[in-house]
Design an enzyme around this catalytic site. Sequence first.
Site, PDB file in Angstrom:
ATOM      1  N   GLY A  61       0.838  -1.201   0.000  1.00 26.93           N
ATOM      2  CA  GLY A  61       0.000   0.000   0.000  1.00 26.93           C
ATOM      3  C   GLY A  61       0.864   1.239   0.000  1.00 26.93           C
TER       4      GLY A  61
ATOM      5  N   HIS B  25      -2.361   7.162   7.714  1.00 25.31           N
ATOM      6  CA  HIS B  25      -1.419   8.088   7.049  1.00 25.31           C
ATOM      7  C   HIS B  25      -2.139   9.364   6.611  1.00 25.31           C
ATOM      8  CE1 HIS B  25       2.429   6.076   6.811  1.00 25.31           C
ATOM      9  NE2 HIS B  25       1.946   4.999   6.218  1.00 25.31           N
TER      10      HIS B  25
ATOM     11  N   HIS C 257      -4.186   1.061   8.106  1.00 29.74           N
ATOM     12  CA  HIS C 257      -2.830   1.649   8.161  1.00 29.74           C
ATOM     13  C   HIS C 257      -2.723   2.857   7.218  1.00 29.74           C
ATOM     14  CE1 HIS C 257       1.750   1.085   8.214  1.00 29.74           C
ATOM     15  NE2 HIS C 257       1.579   1.865   7.161  1.00 29.74           N
ATOM     16  N   GLU C 258      -3.224   2.697   5.979  1.00 29.10           N
ATOM     17  CA  GLU C 258      -3.114   3.784   4.990  1.00 29.10           C
ATOM     18  C   GLU C 258      -4.042   4.948   5.344  1.00 29.10           C
ATOM     19  OE1 GLU C 258      -0.636   3.541   3.239  1.00 29.10           O
ATOM     20  OE2 GLU C 258      -0.315   1.374   3.284  1.00 29.10           O
TER      21      GLU C 258
ATOM     22  N   CYS D  64       6.220  -0.327   7.255  1.00 27.12           N
ATOM     23  CA  CYS D  64       5.844   0.911   6.582  1.00 27.12           C
ATOM     24  C   CYS D  64       7.016   1.383   5.735  1.00 27.12           C
ATOM     25  CB  CYS D  64       5.478   1.971   7.625  1.00 27.12           C
ATOM     26  SG  CYS D  64       4.950   3.533   6.896  1.00 27.12           S
ATOM     27  N   LEU D  65       6.725   1.772   4.506  1.00 27.51           N
ATOM     28  CA  LEU D  65       7.779   2.239   3.605  1.00 27.51           C
ATOM     29  C   LEU D  65       8.409   3.538   4.127  1.00 27.51           C
ATOM     30  CD1 LEU D  65       6.021   1.496   0.192  1.00 27.51           C
ATOM     31  CD2 LEU D  65       7.693   0.080   1.392  1.00 27.51           C
TER      32      LEU D  65
ATOM     33  N   GLN E  78       2.608   9.944   2.105  1.00 26.55           N
ATOM     34  CA  GLN E  78       3.977   9.420   2.141  1.00 26.55           C
ATOM     35  C   GLN E  78       4.851   9.946   1.008  1.00 26.55           C
ATOM     36  OE1 GLN E  78       2.324   5.229   2.594  1.00 26.55           O
ATOM     37  NE2 GLN E  78       4.279   5.051   3.642  1.00 26.55           N
TER      38      GLN E  78
HETATM   39  O1  K1U Z   1       4.184   2.285   3.839  1.00 23.08           O
HETATM   40  C1  K1U Z   1       3.076   1.738   3.728  1.00 23.08           C
HETATM   41  O2  K1U Z   1       2.074   2.286   4.164  1.00 23.08           O
HETATM   42  C2  K1U Z   1       3.007   0.408   3.042  1.00 23.08           C
HETATM   43  C3  K1U Z   1       3.026  -0.753   4.007  1.00 23.08           C
HETATM   44  C4  K1U Z   1       1.622  -1.252   4.200  1.00 23.08           C
HETATM   45  C5  K1U Z   1       1.389  -2.233   5.307  1.00 23.08           C
HETATM   46  C6  K1U Z   1       2.136  -3.388   5.453  1.00 23.08           C
HETATM   47  C7  K1U Z   1       1.864  -4.270   6.472  1.00 23.08           C
HETATM   48  C8  K1U Z   1       0.856  -4.036   7.344  1.00 23.08           C
HETATM   49  C9  K1U Z   1       0.109  -2.883   7.198  1.00 23.08           C
HETATM   50  C10 K1U Z   1       0.381  -1.990   6.179  1.00 23.08           C
HETATM   51  C11 K1U Z   1       3.922  -1.828   3.422  1.00 23.08           C
HETATM   52  O3  K1U Z   1       3.734  -2.267   2.354  1.00 23.08           O
HETATM   53  S1  K1U Z   1       5.253  -2.395   4.374  1.00 23.08           S
HETATM   54  C12 K1U Z   1       6.060  -3.664   3.367  1.00 23.08           C
HETATM   55  C13 K1U Z   1       5.284  -4.915   3.201  1.00 23.08           C
HETATM   56  O4  K1U Z   1       5.058  -5.293   2.069  1.00 23.08           O
HETATM   57  C14 K1U Z   1       4.787  -5.733   4.350  1.00 23.08           C
HETATM   58  C15 K1U Z   1       5.298  -5.598   5.620  1.00 23.08           C
HETATM   59  C16 K1U Z   1       4.794  -6.368   6.676  1.00 23.08           C
HETATM   60  C17 K1U Z   1       3.804  -7.302   6.459  1.00 23.08           C
HETATM   61  C18 K1U Z   1       3.274  -7.441   5.169  1.00 23.08           C
HETATM   62  C19 K1U Z   1       3.774  -6.673   4.125  1.00 23.08           C
HETATM   63 ZN    ZN Z   2       2.845   3.164   6.085  1.00 23.70          ZN
END
Ligand code: K1U
Ligand code: ZN
Length: 170
Positions: free
Chosen positions: A50, A142, A138-139, A96-97, A55
Site C-alpha cells: 500500500g 497516514h 494503516h493507509e 511501513c515504507l 507518504q
Molecule cells: O508504507 C506503507 O504504508 C506500506 C506498508 C503497508 C502495510 C504493510 C503491512 C501491514 C500494514 C500496512 C507496506 O507495504 S510495508 C512492506 C510490506 O510489504 C509488508 C510488511 C509487513 C507485512 C506485510 C507486508
Molecule cells: Zn505506512
Amino acid sequence: RPNIMALLPILRYPDPKLHIVAAEVRTFDAALQQQIDDMFDTMYDAKGIGLAATQVDHHQRLIVIDVSESRDQPLVVINPRITWSSAERVKGEEGCLSVPGIYDGVERAVAVKVAAQDAKGQPFEIEADGLLAVCLQHEMDHLMGKVFVEYLSPFKLGRIKSKLLKQQRV
Ligand code: K1U
Ligand code: ZN
C-alpha cells in the site's frame, strides 16, 4: 505523459510532513490519474502492499493498494471513510515504507467496511478482512497524519526515532 514510469521520493519518519492531514479530492482529472500512476510505480518498485499520498508529500485523500501475491490487483481508494468496523480486534505485524526496517505488532479491527471513490469519482464500497483490512486502516491513518509506530510504547518509539535519524545523518 502516459507510460513514463515515475518513482516519487518517499518521506521518512520522523519527517514532520508525515503529520499533515490530507484534504478531500474534489477534482477527478488527468492530473489525479497521473498521481495515481506514479504512486503505483513507486509502491510496486518499493515492494509495498500500500501507499498513501501523504507518504509522497501529496496531501490529498488518496491511497493505492495491492495485497495480491501476483502483484496484479491494483486498488485505488479515494476519499475513504470507515462505515463499519468489527468489534473483534487482532494484533498483527506491520511495516511501513516510511519507517524502513521496523516491524512491530499493532492492534486493529479484524474487518472493516470502507466507502470510497475510484479514479473517476465513482462511489464504491469495500468489505475487507485479513491483510486488506489491516492495510486500509494503516493507509487511512497516514491520511490523518498518523504513522503506525505511534501506537507503540513511548520507549520503543524513542528508539525507532533515534535509529532512523542516525541513518539519515550519514
Ligand atoms: O508504507 C506503507 O504504508 C506500506 C506498508 C503497508 C502495510 C504493510 C503491512 C501491514 C500494514 C500496512 C507496506 O507495504 S510495508 C512492506 C510490506 O510489504 C509488508 C510488511 C509487513 C507485512 C506485510 C507486508
Ligand atoms: Zn505506512
